[in-house]
Design a protein around this motif. Structure first.
Motif, mmCIF file in Angstrom:
data_model
loop_
_atom_site.group_PDB
_atom_site.id
_atom_site.type_symbol
_atom_site.label_atom_id
_atom_site.label_comp_id
_atom_site.label_asym_id
_atom_site.label_seq_id
_atom_site.Cartn_x
_atom_site.Cartn_y
_atom_site.Cartn_z
ATOM 1 N N ALA A 168 0.840 -1.196 0.000
ATOM 2 C CA ALA A 168 0.000 0.000 0.000
ATOM 3 C C ALA A 168 0.877 1.249 0.000
ATOM 4 C CB ALA A 168 -0.908 0.002 1.229
ATOM 5 N N SER A 169 0.398 2.286 -0.661
ATOM 6 C CA SER A 169 1.113 3.560 -0.662
ATOM 7 C C SER A 169 0.894 4.249 0.681
ATOM 8 C CB SER A 169 0.609 4.443 -1.798
ATOM 9 O OG SER A 169 -0.729 4.829 -1.545
ATOM 10 N N ALA A 170 1.601 5.347 0.897
ATOM 11 C CA ALA A 170 1.490 6.084 2.156
ATOM 12 C C ALA A 170 0.045 6.552 2.385
ATOM 13 C CB ALA A 170 2.443 7.272 2.161
ATOM 14 N N PHE A 171 -0.628 6.954 1.318
ATOM 15 C CA PHE A 171 -2.012 7.398 1.452
ATOM 16 C C PHE A 171 -2.908 6.272 1.949
ATOM 17 C CE2 PHE A 171 -6.249 7.731 -0.560
ATOM 18 C CZ PHE A 171 -6.722 8.818 0.154
ATOM 19 N N PHE A 172 -2.736 5.068 1.419
ATOM 20 C CA PHE A 172 -3.584 3.954 1.839
ATOM 21 C C PHE A 172 -3.249 3.491 3.253
ATOM 22 C CE2 PHE A 172 -4.350 3.776 -2.716
ATOM 23 C CZ PHE A 172 -5.724 3.697 -2.719
ATOM 24 N N VAL A 173 -2.003 3.645 3.660
ATOM 25 C CA VAL A 173 -1.638 3.350 5.051
ATOM 26 C C VAL A 173 -2.363 4.345 5.961
ATOM 27 C CG1 VAL A 173 0.255 3.268 6.713
ATOM 28 C CG2 VAL A 173 0.587 2.342 4.414
ATOM 29 N N PHE A 174 -2.385 5.612 5.539
ATOM 30 C CA PHE A 174 -3.104 6.645 6.276
ATOM 31 C C PHE A 174 -4.593 6.319 6.335
ATOM 32 C CE2 PHE A 174 -5.829 10.376 5.488
ATOM 33 C CZ PHE A 174 -5.750 10.997 6.725
ATOM 34 N N MET A 175 -5.149 5.859 5.217
ATOM 35 C CA MET A 175 -6.581 5.577 5.170
ATOM 36 C C MET A 175 -6.977 4.428 6.095
ATOM 37 S SD MET A 175 -8.296 7.714 3.423
ATOM 38 C CE MET A 175 -9.845 6.848 3.207
ATOM 39 N N GLU A 176 -6.075 3.488 6.335
ATOM 40 C CA GLU A 176 -6.386 2.399 7.271
ATOM 41 C C GLU A 176 -6.726 2.963 8.645
ATOM 42 O OE1 GLU A 176 -2.940 -0.089 7.213
ATOM 43 O OE2 GLU A 176 -3.336 -0.830 5.193
ATOM 44 N N ASP A 177 -5.918 3.917 9.109
ATOM 45 C CA ASP A 177 -6.177 4.538 10.407
ATOM 46 C C ASP A 177 -7.368 5.487 10.336
ATOM 47 O OD1 ASP A 177 -4.018 3.210 11.491
ATOM 48 O OD2 ASP A 177 -2.633 4.890 11.176
ATOM 49 N N PHE A 178 -7.444 6.243 9.248
ATOM 50 C CA PHE A 178 -8.492 7.245 9.121
ATOM 51 C C PHE A 178 -9.881 6.613 9.106
ATOM 52 C CE2 PHE A 178 -11.346 9.953 6.656
ATOM 53 C CZ PHE A 178 -11.260 11.131 7.383
ATOM 54 N N ARG A 179 -10.031 5.465 8.438
ATOM 55 C CA ARG A 179 -11.339 4.796 8.379
ATOM 56 C C ARG A 179 -11.853 4.464 9.773
ATOM 57 N NH1 ARG A 179 -8.875 1.833 4.347
ATOM 58 N NH2 ARG A 179 -9.461 2.553 2.289
ATOM 59 N N LYS A 180 -10.941 3.958 10.622
ATOM 60 C CA LYS A 180 -11.338 3.611 11.993
ATOM 61 C C LYS A 180 -11.832 4.840 12.737
ATOM 62 C CE LYS A 180 -7.967 -0.099 12.161
ATOM 63 N NZ LYS A 180 -6.656 -0.503 12.668
ATOM 64 N N GLN A 181 -11.079 5.935 12.643
ATOM 65 C CA GLN A 181 -11.457 7.169 13.329
ATOM 66 C C GLN A 181 -12.774 7.718 12.780
ATOM 67 O OE1 GLN A 181 -8.151 9.732 12.638
ATOM 68 N NE2 GLN A 181 -6.745 8.560 13.945
ATOM 69 N N TYR A 182 -12.924 7.697 11.466
ATOM 70 C CA TYR A 182 -14.110 8.243 10.830
ATOM 71 C C TYR A 182 -15.355 7.452 11.229
ATOM 72 C CZ TYR A 182 -17.002 10.386 7.198
ATOM 73 O OH TYR A 182 -17.982 11.080 6.530
ATOM 74 N N LYS A 183 -15.242 6.125 11.281
ATOM 75 C CA LYS A 183 -16.397 5.302 11.640
ATOM 76 C C LYS A 183 -16.791 5.479 13.096
ATOM 77 C CE LYS A 183 -16.194 2.043 7.969
ATOM 78 N NZ LYS A 183 -16.906 0.901 7.474
ATOM 79 N N GLU A 184 -15.821 5.790 13.971
ATOM 80 C CA GLU A 184 -16.152 6.057 15.371
ATOM 81 C C GLU A 184 -16.936 7.359 15.489
ATOM 82 O OE1 GLU A 184 -12.462 6.075 17.490
ATOM 83 O OE2 GLU A 184 -12.205 3.908 17.351
ATOM 84 N N LYS A 185 -16.539 8.371 14.715
ATOM 85 C CA LYS A 185 -17.209 9.669 14.772
ATOM 86 C C LYS A 185 -18.539 9.661 14.030
ATOM 87 C CE LYS A 185 -12.951 12.321 15.144
ATOM 88 N NZ LYS A 185 -12.047 13.286 14.475
ATOM 89 N N HIS A 186 -18.644 8.866 12.962
ATOM 90 C CA HIS A 186 -19.846 8.820 12.134
ATOM 91 C C HIS A 186 -20.323 7.373 11.983
ATOM 92 C CE1 HIS A 186 -17.427 12.320 10.837
ATOM 93 N NE2 HIS A 186 -18.596 12.932 10.833
ATOM 94 N N PRO A 187 -20.904 6.797 13.044
ATOM 95 C CA PRO A 187 -21.302 5.380 12.971
ATOM 96 C C PRO A 187 -22.462 5.110 12.004
ATOM 97 C CG PRO A 187 -22.027 6.348 15.035
ATOM 98 C CD PRO A 187 -21.191 7.377 14.345
ATOM 99 N N ASN A 188 -23.276 6.107 11.721
ATOM 100 C CA ASN A 188 -24.431 5.896 10.850
ATOM 101 C C ASN A 188 -24.088 6.030 9.369
ATOM 102 O OD1 ASN A 188 -26.062 5.518 13.080
ATOM 103 N ND2 ASN A 188 -26.554 7.696 13.245
ATOM 104 N N ASN A 189 -22.920 6.548 9.047
ATOM 105 C CA ASN A 189 -22.542 6.768 7.645
ATOM 106 C C ASN A 189 -22.038 5.462 7.038
ATOM 107 O OD1 ASN A 189 -21.721 7.686 5.194
ATOM 108 N ND2 ASN A 189 -20.348 9.260 5.980
ATOM 109 N N LYS A 190 -22.743 4.969 6.039
ATOM 110 C CA LYS A 190 -22.381 3.709 5.383
ATOM 111 C C LYS A 190 -21.719 3.959 4.022
ATOM 112 C CE LYS A 190 -24.392 1.252 8.563
ATOM 113 N NZ LYS A 190 -23.662 0.442 9.489
ATOM 114 N N SER A 191 -21.567 5.208 3.618
ATOM 115 C CA SER A 191 -21.054 5.538 2.295
ATOM 116 C C SER A 191 -19.529 5.434 2.236
ATOM 117 C CB SER A 191 -21.481 6.957 1.912
ATOM 118 O OG SER A 191 -20.882 7.332 0.708
#
Length: 138
Positions: free
Chosen positions: A40-63
């Motif tokens: 994975a590129s640096a951006f996708f490594v970042f996205m692995e962490d970001f997805r977790k944080q985003y889903k905690e803040k926005h649990p109802n968002n399925k998009s």
């Protein structure tokens, strides 16, 4: 542009059939499942962490698109110092991938040599066997 159309018509009149393009499944069938996957590129490594944080803040968002857009915007606004840990992780994964690819390529080269040697042995065995059969017939 008219020349292209007349050429196509002339092909039809001559009965020339073009080969059908390969389908996606035919192209994918040639892939080796043992081949290491690209890192994975640096951006996708970042996205692995970001997805977790985003889903905690926005649990109802399925998009998925919303998560991707938010992650992309945040990545653009990060400073080089904030991107550094993700770049380091990506470089580490890339080094590991290159090591695995070298090992994979060595295995592939070894298997190719074994196949060639097996073929030559079988050809020699077949020739020897045919001589013996002829001797038995005499």
């Amino acid at each position: 542009m008219k020349g292209g159309k007349t050429k196509a018509k002339s092909d039809n009149k001559l009965g020339v059939k073009k080969a059908a393009p390969q389908t996606k499944k035919e192209k994918q069938a040639a892939k080796d499942p043992n081949k290491p996957k690209r890192p994975a590129s640096a951006f996708f490594v970042f996205m692995e962490d970001f997805r977790k944080q985003y889903k905690e803040k926005h649990p109802n968002n399925k998009s998925v698109a919303a998560v991707g857009k938010a992650g992309g915007d945040k990545w653009k606004h990060l400073s080089d110092a904030e991107k550094a840990p993700y770049i380091a992780k990506a470089e580490k994964r890339k080094a590991e991938y290159e090591k695995n690819m070298d090992a994979y390529n060595r295995r592939q080269a070894g298997e190719a040599e074994e196949e060639e040697s097996d073929k030559s042995k079988s050809e020699v065995d077949e020739e020897d066997g045919s001589d013996e059969e002829e001797e038995d017939d005499d």
